[in-house]
Design a protein around this motif. Structure first.
Motif, PDB file in Angstrom:
ATOM      1  N   TYR A  34      72.404  21.553  90.869  1.00 25.79           N
ATOM      2  CA  TYR A  34      71.879  22.758  91.514  1.00 25.79           C
ATOM      3  C   TYR A  34      70.377  22.621  91.770  1.00 25.79           C
ATOM      4  N   SER A  35      69.595  22.196  90.777  1.00 23.22           N
ATOM      5  CA  SER A  35      68.149  22.040  90.948  1.00 23.22           C
ATOM      6  C   SER A  35      67.578  21.300  89.740  1.00 23.22           C
ATOM      7  N   LEU A  36      66.261  20.938  89.844  1.00 25.24           N
ATOM      8  CA  LEU A  36      65.502  20.352  88.727  1.00 25.24           C
ATOM      9  C   LEU A  36      64.395  21.322  88.344  1.00 25.24           C
ATOM     10  N   ARG A  37      64.117  21.420  87.062  1.00 29.14           N
ATOM     11  CA  ARG A  37      63.048  22.324  86.606  1.00 29.14           C
ATOM     12  C   ARG A  37      62.486  21.791  85.302  1.00 29.14           C
ATOM     13  N   ASP A  38      61.394  22.423  84.861  1.00 30.93           N
ATOM     14  CA  ASP A  38      60.748  22.027  83.606  1.00 30.93           C
ATOM     15  C   ASP A  38      61.616  22.396  82.408  1.00 30.93           C
ATOM     16  N   TYR A  39      61.475  21.573  81.400  1.00 26.63           N
ATOM     17  CA  TYR A  39      62.244  21.783  80.169  1.00 26.63           C
ATOM     18  C   TYR A  39      61.765  23.041  79.445  1.00 26.63           C
ATOM     19  N   GLN A  40      62.718  23.790  78.874  1.00 23.97           N
ATOM     20  CA  GLN A  40      62.425  24.959  78.056  1.00 23.97           C
ATOM     21  C   GLN A  40      63.059  24.772  76.686  1.00 23.97           C
ATOM     22  N   PRO A  41      62.515  25.435  75.647  1.00 26.50           N
ATOM     23  CA  PRO A  41      62.979  25.160  74.278  1.00 26.50           C
ATOM     24  C   PRO A  41      64.489  25.355  74.066  1.00 26.50           C
ATOM     25  N   HIS A  42      65.145  26.255  74.806  1.00 28.35           N
ATOM     26  CA  HIS A  42      66.562  26.521  74.571  1.00 28.35           C
ATOM     27  C   HIS A  42      67.480  25.593  75.357  1.00 28.35           C
ATOM     28  N   ASP A  43      66.921  24.679  76.171  1.00 26.52           N
ATOM     29  CA  ASP A  43      67.741  23.798  77.005  1.00 26.52           C
ATOM     30  C   ASP A  43      68.413  22.726  76.166  1.00 26.52           C
ATOM     31  N   ASN A  44      69.553  22.262  76.667  1.00 30.74           N
ATOM     32  CA  ASN A  44      70.296  21.188  76.018  1.00 30.74           C
ATOM     33  C   ASN A  44      69.612  19.859  76.333  1.00 30.74           C
ATOM     34  N   LEU A  45      69.393  19.043  75.288  1.00 24.19           N
ATOM     35  CA  LEU A  45      68.710  17.759  75.484  1.00 24.19           C
ATOM     36  C   LEU A  45      69.528  16.811  76.359  1.00 24.19           C
ATOM     37  N   ARG A  46      70.842  17.009  76.421  1.00 22.84           N
ATOM     38  CA  ARG A  46      71.655  16.129  77.245  1.00 22.84           C
ATOM     39  C   ARG A  46      71.428  16.337  78.732  1.00 22.84           C
ATOM     40  N   HIS A  47      70.806  17.452  79.119  1.00 19.22           N
ATOM     41  CA  HIS A  47      70.556  17.733  80.529  1.00 19.22           C
ATOM     42  C   HIS A  47      69.182  17.224  80.997  1.00 19.22           C
ATOM     43  N   ILE A  48      68.461  16.519  80.147  1.00 20.39           N
ATOM     44  CA  ILE A  48      67.150  15.990  80.557  1.00 20.39           C
ATOM     45  C   ILE A  48      67.350  14.845  81.547  1.00 20.39           C
ATOM     46  N   ASP A  49      66.658  14.924  82.683  1.00 22.99           N
ATOM     47  CA  ASP A  49      66.673  13.841  83.679  1.00 22.99           C
ATOM     48  C   ASP A  49      65.495  12.900  83.360  1.00 22.99           C
ATOM     49  N   TRP A  50      65.789  11.744  82.753  1.00 24.40           N
ATOM     50  CA  TRP A  50      64.724  10.864  82.268  1.00 24.40           C
ATOM     51  C   TRP A  50      63.959  10.196  83.414  1.00 24.40           C
ATOM     52  N   LYS A  51      64.627   9.935  84.506  1.00 24.77           N
ATOM     53  CA  LYS A  51      63.906   9.350  85.639  1.00 24.77           C
ATOM     54  C   LYS A  51      62.896  10.339  86.202  1.00 24.77           C
ATOM     55  N   ALA A  52      63.322  11.599  86.386  1.00 19.63           N
ATOM     56  CA  ALA A  52      62.387  12.616  86.880  1.00 19.63           C
ATOM     57  C   ALA A  52      61.295  12.889  85.852  1.00 19.63           C
ATOM     58  N   THR A  53      61.637  12.801  84.572  1.00 19.27           N
ATOM     59  CA  THR A  53      60.644  13.009  83.524  1.00 19.27           C
ATOM     60  C   THR A  53      59.575  11.916  83.569  1.00 19.27           C
ATOM     61  N   ALA A  54      59.990  10.649  83.811  1.00 23.38           N
ATOM     62  CA  ALA A  54      59.023   9.549  83.891  1.00 23.38           C
ATOM     63  C   ALA A  54      58.099   9.704  85.079  1.00 23.38           C
ATOM     64  N   ARG A  55      58.650  10.164  86.197  1.00 24.31           N
ATOM     65  CA  ARG A  55      57.802  10.331  87.384  1.00 24.31           C
ATOM     66  C   ARG A  55      56.836  11.498  87.206  1.00 24.31           C
ATOM     67  N   ALA A  56      57.316  12.597  86.640  1.00 25.33           N
ATOM     68  CA  ALA A  56      56.465  13.794  86.515  1.00 25.33           C
ATOM     69  C   ALA A  56      55.629  13.782  85.247  1.00 25.33           C
ATOM     70  N   ARG A  57      55.968  12.871  84.302  1.00 22.08           N
ATOM     71  CA  ARG A  57      55.253  12.771  83.022  1.00 22.08           C
ATOM     72  C   ARG A  57      55.335  14.075  82.216  1.00 22.08           C
ATOM     73  N   ARG A  58      56.469  14.772  82.395  1.00 27.45           N
ATOM     74  CA  ARG A  58      56.791  15.939  81.572  1.00 27.45           C
ATOM     75  C   ARG A  58      58.322  16.077  81.589  1.00 27.45           C
ATOM     76  N   LEU A  59      58.837  16.771  80.628  1.00 23.36           N
ATOM     77  CA  LEU A  59      60.294  16.874  80.506  1.00 23.36           C
ATOM     78  C   LEU A  59      60.876  17.686  81.654  1.00 23.36           C
ATOM     79  N   ILE A  60      61.832  17.088  82.354  1.00 26.36           N
ATOM     80  CA  ILE A  60      62.525  17.734  83.472  1.00 26.36           C
ATOM     81  C   ILE A  60      64.013  17.760  83.136  1.00 26.36           C
ATOM     82  N   VAL A  61      64.651  18.922  83.350  1.00 28.39           N
ATOM     83  CA  VAL A  61      66.098  19.066  83.084  1.00 28.39           C
ATOM     84  C   VAL A  61      66.832  19.367  84.382  1.00 28.39           C
ATOM     85  N   ARG A  62      68.111  19.005  84.371  1.00 29.09           N
ATOM     86  CA  ARG A  62      68.974  19.269  85.536  1.00 29.09           C
ATOM     87  C   ARG A  62      69.728  20.582  85.331  1.00 29.09           C
TER      88      ARG A  62
END
Length: 424
Positions: A275-303
């Motif tokens: 649906y979209s990509l957004r910044d990680y929030q404390p209640h998000d599931n760690l399995r939904h972290i997009d590591w490639k987008a996180t490496a590019r943005a240098r912050r945690l990004i979740v799907r």
């Protein structure tokens, strides 16, 4: 004037004429004998006998039926059986013979007969005394299906048992202008003193609707069967809802949940499409972290994912289109079809919404929503007003199935485009 009323008046007039004719012929017979007119007296006597025969044939049976109906409406605490009437007739004959002959044996037989009547009355009253009844009906009852009912009777007497107790429920049928009927629940052959006896019986309710249990009637013919003595027990009112019975659908309706009513929700959910990509929030599931987008943005990004496809159907029961000439059986067939549709789509794990005329409910699924919809269908009644326009029906954006009594060719094009129309 209605034909039934006309027949009643005609029967009353004929009965009155027959009675007046019989009285007149009897009077003529008495006057003719007084003035020694034997020939006239013979003819008048024969005519009076003819009038008596006509009265016995045409007047007495309706009067007897009316008397039985009136006695039944009185709801007396006792009734006399056929054996009881025969016993009373024999008792009267014995009493008449004893009075005329003065025979001591006949007087003894008469006293035994009277004692038997007294014992029958007293034993029946004792058997009905100090009894308490409880009945437990199932939560969900369908019309035409057997429902298990648990009936329990508690005998609070210290010494005497109760024998041959019939338990009946007094039920108000709300759909028939508060008509009160009795329904036989169970028959207990023997209830010991200071004991509780239970029976599990099957009850079949032929029609849907709302039933109200207002109390119980206990009756017994113990010991000789001369009388049926009754005792009424009042309890708090218990409401019973009899659902319309869902039936299997035809092949053409069976395919509806596959062909229509399926839309993919463009909102966040637990689906599999991105649906979209957004910044990680404390209640998000760690399995939904997009590591490639996180490496590019240098912050945690979740799907975020879209919700699974929604399967919704809106069932609209156009009861207002049933005009005054609509037959009750046709209306009941439509109610049964609506119940079948709801049960089918909920079984297909779809979200169902039911609209009855101007009363609309919300979407839901599962057994609880099914029973809630069936409860609404169980108490819906045949409309008394005239037919209304279909333009007043409000459809939402979801797929709808319209059950209507409107004639073919009268459905607006807007409704044809938004729904699947079923003419009942």
């Amino acid at each position: 004037m209605l034909p039934r009323t006309r027949r009643a008046w005609l029967h009353a007039i004929i009965s009155l004429l027959l009675v007046l004719g019989g009285i007149s012929m009897a009077s003529v017979t008495a006057l003719a004998r007084h003035y020694d007119r034997l020939e006239l007296a013979r003819v008048a006597a024969i005519a009076s006998l003819i009038f008596v025969a006509l009265i016995v044939i045409f007047v007495l049976p309706p009067l007897f039926r009316s008397a039985r109906v009136e006695i039944a409406t009185l709801d007396l605490p006792f009734s006399i059986s056929a054996g009881g009437w025969l016993f009373i007739a024999i008792l009267i004959v014995v009493a008449f013979a004893a009075g005329n002959t003065g025979n001591n044996l006949l007087f003894l037989i008469f006293s035994v007969f009277v004692s038997a009547l007294f014992i029958a009355w007293a034993a029946g009253r004792i058997a009905l005394r100090d009894l308490q009844v409880q009945a437990r009906f199932p939560d969900h009852i369908f019309a035409g299906e057997s429902a298990p009912v648990l009936v329990a009777v508690n005998n609070a007497k210290q010494i005497w048992p109760s024998i041959s107790i019939l338990v009946e429920a007094r039920i108000i049928v709300s759909s028939e202008r508060a008509k009160v009927e009795k329904r036989t629940l169970a028959h207990f052959t023997y209830i010991p003193a200071r004991a509780r006896v239970e029976q599990r019986v099957e009850q079949n309710f032929a029609k849907r609707g709302r039933l109200i249990v207002t109390g119980f009637d206990l009756s017994t013919r113990f010991p000789f069967g001369f009388f049926r003595l009754r005792r009424r027990l009042r309890t708090r009112e218990v409401e019973i809802i009899v659902y319309p019975k869902p039936e299997p659908l035809g092949d053409e309706l069976h395919l509806l949940p596959i062909a229509v009513g399926q839309t993919q929700a463009m909102r966040r959910g637990a689906g599999h499409d991105l649906y979209s990509l957004r910044d990680y929030q404390p209640h998000d599931n760690l399995r939904h972290i997009d590591w490639k987008a996180t490496a590019r943005a240098r912050r945690l990004i979740v799907r975020e994912f879209t919700a699974e496809e929604e399967r919704r159907v809106h069932i609209v029961f156009d009861i207002a289109s049933c005009a005054e000439e609509c037959h009750p059986l046709r209306f009941e067939r439509a109610v049964g079809l609506a119940a079948s549709l709801i049960a089918h789509f909920i079984e297909e794990r779809m979200e169902v919404r039911l609209t009855l005329g101007e009363e609309s409910g919300g979407y839901g699924s599962g057994p609880d929503h099914l029973y809630a919809c069936l409860r609404r269908l169980a108490v819906v009644e045949l409309p008394t007003g005239g037919r209304r326009s279909l333009e007043a029906i409000a459809f939402d954006e979801e797929y709808a199935i319209l059950l209507t009594f409107a004639p073919h060719g009268t459905i607006p094009a807007r409704i044809w485009r938004q729904s699947h129309v079923i003419h009942v």
